[in-house]
Every structure is written in C-alpha cells, then in structure tokens.
Scaffold this motif. Structure first.
Motif, PDB file in Angstrom:
ATOM      1  N   GLU A 169      10.145  -2.525  -3.215  1.00 45.53           N
ATOM      2  CA  GLU A 169       9.335  -1.318  -3.417  1.00 45.53           C
ATOM      3  C   GLU A 169       8.075  -1.361  -2.564  1.00 45.53           C
ATOM      4  O   GLU A 169       7.720  -0.380  -1.901  1.00 45.53           O
ATOM      5  N   VAL A 170       7.401  -2.500  -2.572  1.00 43.98           N
ATOM      6  CA  VAL A 170       6.150  -2.618  -1.808  1.00 43.98           C
ATOM      7  C   VAL A 170       6.417  -2.445  -0.315  1.00 43.98           C
ATOM      8  O   VAL A 170       5.702  -1.701   0.388  1.00 43.98           O
ATOM      9  N   LEU A 171       7.458  -3.115   0.210  1.00 44.92           N
ATOM     10  CA  LEU A 171       7.741  -2.999   1.650  1.00 44.92           C
ATOM     11  C   LEU A 171       8.186  -1.588   2.036  1.00 44.92           C
ATOM     12  O   LEU A 171       7.778  -1.063   3.079  1.00 44.92           O
ATOM     13  N   VAL A 172       9.004  -0.979   1.202  1.00 42.11           N
ATOM     14  CA  VAL A 172       9.468   0.375   1.521  1.00 42.11           C
ATOM     15  C   VAL A 172       8.297   1.347   1.503  1.00 42.11           C
ATOM     16  O   VAL A 172       8.153   2.190   2.408  1.00 42.11           O
ATOM     17  N   LEU A 173       7.437   1.242   0.489  1.00 44.45           N
ATOM     18  CA  LEU A 173       6.283   2.151   0.435  1.00 44.45           C
ATOM     19  C   LEU A 173       5.319   1.891   1.595  1.00 44.45           C
ATOM     20  O   LEU A 173       4.741   2.831   2.145  1.00 44.45           O
ATOM     21  N   ASP A 222       4.718   4.615   4.857  1.00 43.27           N
ATOM     22  CA  ASP A 222       3.429   4.494   5.541  1.00 43.27           C
ATOM     23  C   ASP A 222       2.252   4.731   4.595  1.00 43.27           C
ATOM     24  O   ASP A 222       1.291   5.411   4.933  1.00 43.27           O
ATOM     25  N   MET A 223       2.351   4.154   3.414  1.00 46.73           N
ATOM     26  CA  MET A 223       1.275   4.287   2.426  1.00 46.73           C
ATOM     27  C   MET A 223       0.297   3.127   2.576  1.00 46.73           C
ATOM     28  O   MET A 223       0.669   2.025   2.991  1.00 46.73           O
ATOM     29  N   SER A 224      -0.940   3.361   2.202  1.00 46.24           N
ATOM     30  CA  SER A 224      -1.951   2.301   2.248  1.00 46.24           C
ATOM     31  C   SER A 224      -1.781   1.393   1.035  1.00 46.24           C
ATOM     32  O   SER A 224      -1.076   1.715   0.077  1.00 46.24           O
ATOM     33  N   GLU A 225      -2.455   0.242   1.084  1.00 50.49           N
ATOM     34  CA  GLU A 225      -2.362  -0.686  -0.049  1.00 50.49           C
ATOM     35  C   GLU A 225      -2.889  -0.036  -1.325  1.00 50.49           C
ATOM     36  O   GLU A 225      -2.331  -0.228  -2.409  1.00 50.49           O
ATOM     37  N   GLU A 280      -1.739   2.199  -6.657  1.00 46.18           N
ATOM     38  CA  GLU A 280      -1.789   3.304  -7.614  1.00 46.18           C
ATOM     39  C   GLU A 280      -0.390   3.752  -8.008  1.00 46.18           C
ATOM     40  O   GLU A 280      -0.112   3.992  -9.185  1.00 46.18           O
ATOM     41  N   ALA A 281       0.515   3.852  -7.035  1.00 50.11           N
ATOM     42  CA  ALA A 281       1.867   4.325  -7.308  1.00 50.11           C
ATOM     43  C   ALA A 281       2.648   3.350  -8.193  1.00 50.11           C
ATOM     44  O   ALA A 281       3.421   3.770  -9.062  1.00 50.11           O
ATOM     45  N   LEU A 282       2.451   2.044  -8.000  1.00 51.76           N
ATOM     46  CA  LEU A 282       3.216   1.048  -8.749  1.00 51.76           C
ATOM     47  C   LEU A 282       2.465   0.499  -9.961  1.00 51.76           C
ATOM     48  O   LEU A 282       3.009  -0.322 -10.707  1.00 51.76           O
TER      49      LEU A 282
END
Length: 172
Positions: A127-131, A136-139, A144-146
């Motif tokens: 999930e972290v790598l895909v996002l 192209d999401m920031s850390e 926030e999303a996870l």
C-alpha cells in the motif's frame, strides 16, 4: 476589343473570347513568375475563374478585363510563391524514436517481475509503495490515507524497497 472604354456592350469581348485570345500569354507570364508550368496554369485558371464568378461570361460592367486578369495572375503567383516559401521553411517537430519491440519485451518483462515482487510484500508495504510511487502521494498524504504516522510511512517504505530489491535480485 480589350479595353471596352466607350464601346457598346455588344462590342465587348466575352470571357470565352479573352480565354482563347490571352490564356497562353498569361500562362507564359505566370511561368516566369512561379517557375513551374503546372502551377502557372493553375494560377491563370484561378484568375479566369475569379473573373467569371465576379462578372459572368459577358463582361459588360468591366472596362479593362485583360488588365484585371494580368493583376489577378500576378497576385496569384505571389500567393503561390508565399505558400511555397512557407512550405520550404516549415520544419516538422522532432519526434522521439519509438521504442523497439525488444524494448517493449524487456520493459514488459521488468514490469512483470516488479508486479510479482510487489505481491511478495506485506499488504501495508505494498500500500505504501503503490501510494508513493504509483499515485505520487507525499508521505503526509499517505500517512493520512492509511492512518499512520509519517515516521511509520518512511520506515515502511524503506523496508518495502529493501525487500523489493532483494526479491528482484533473486529473480535475475
């Protein structure tokens, strides 16, 4: 016959008369201006067509039909030369070389290996790598999303990249 100034309308030449009497001379003049007989013939034909569209077969309301035709031929030749110059100066934009079939095969193989390696990661790492790299999401956005802290996102991404790299080295 050509000027018509003061002559009765029935004594003035028709467009057909002008065509038969002066077409060749006008084509010769146009050849000297545009350097190609086929283009010169097109210019002259266009001049006669414009004259016909404007005045018809009987040139009753035109005092100097031959002068009109000469001017139309000169202007048509100028337009032709402008179009030719523009066409010669045009440089199409450079297109990058298309990738070869071999490049596609190698790229497809690499993508397939990466997708297989992604399946070997834990769900959170995936999930972290895909996002991060696909979306192209920031850390901060990933956190926030996870529902994680930024530190957890950083460490999970680092561990996931290490695991991905190890898996890809094994496959090579």
């Amino acid at each position: 016959m050509l000027r018509g100034g003061g002559r009765p309308a029935e004594d003035r030449p028709t467009l057909t008369d002008l065509y038969h009497a002066h077409r060749l001379g006008l084509v010769r003049m146009a050849v000297l201006l545009v350097d190609h007989q086929d283009l010169a013939e097109d210019v002259v034909q266009e001049a006669f067509t414009q004259l016909y569209q404007r005045h018809g077969e009987h040139l009753d309301d035109l005092d100097n039909a031959l002068g009109y035709l000469r001017t139309a031929v000169v202007n048509g030749a100028r337009s032709m030369l402008r179009r030719r110059r523009t066409a010669r100066e045009y440089v199409p934009p450079h297109e990058a070389d298309a990738p070869s079939a071999e490049d596609h095969a190698v790229l497809n193989d690499e993508h397939r290996r990466v997708l297989v390696a992604l399946q070997e990661l834990t769900p959170r790492q995936r999930e972290v790598l895909v996002l991060r790299y696909w979306s192209d999401m920031s850390e901060a956005q990933i956190a926030e999303a996870l529902g994680l802290s930024r530190g957890a996102v950083k460490s999970t991404a680092s561990r996931a990249l290490d695991a991905l790299e190890k898996h890809l080295e094994k496959v090579r």
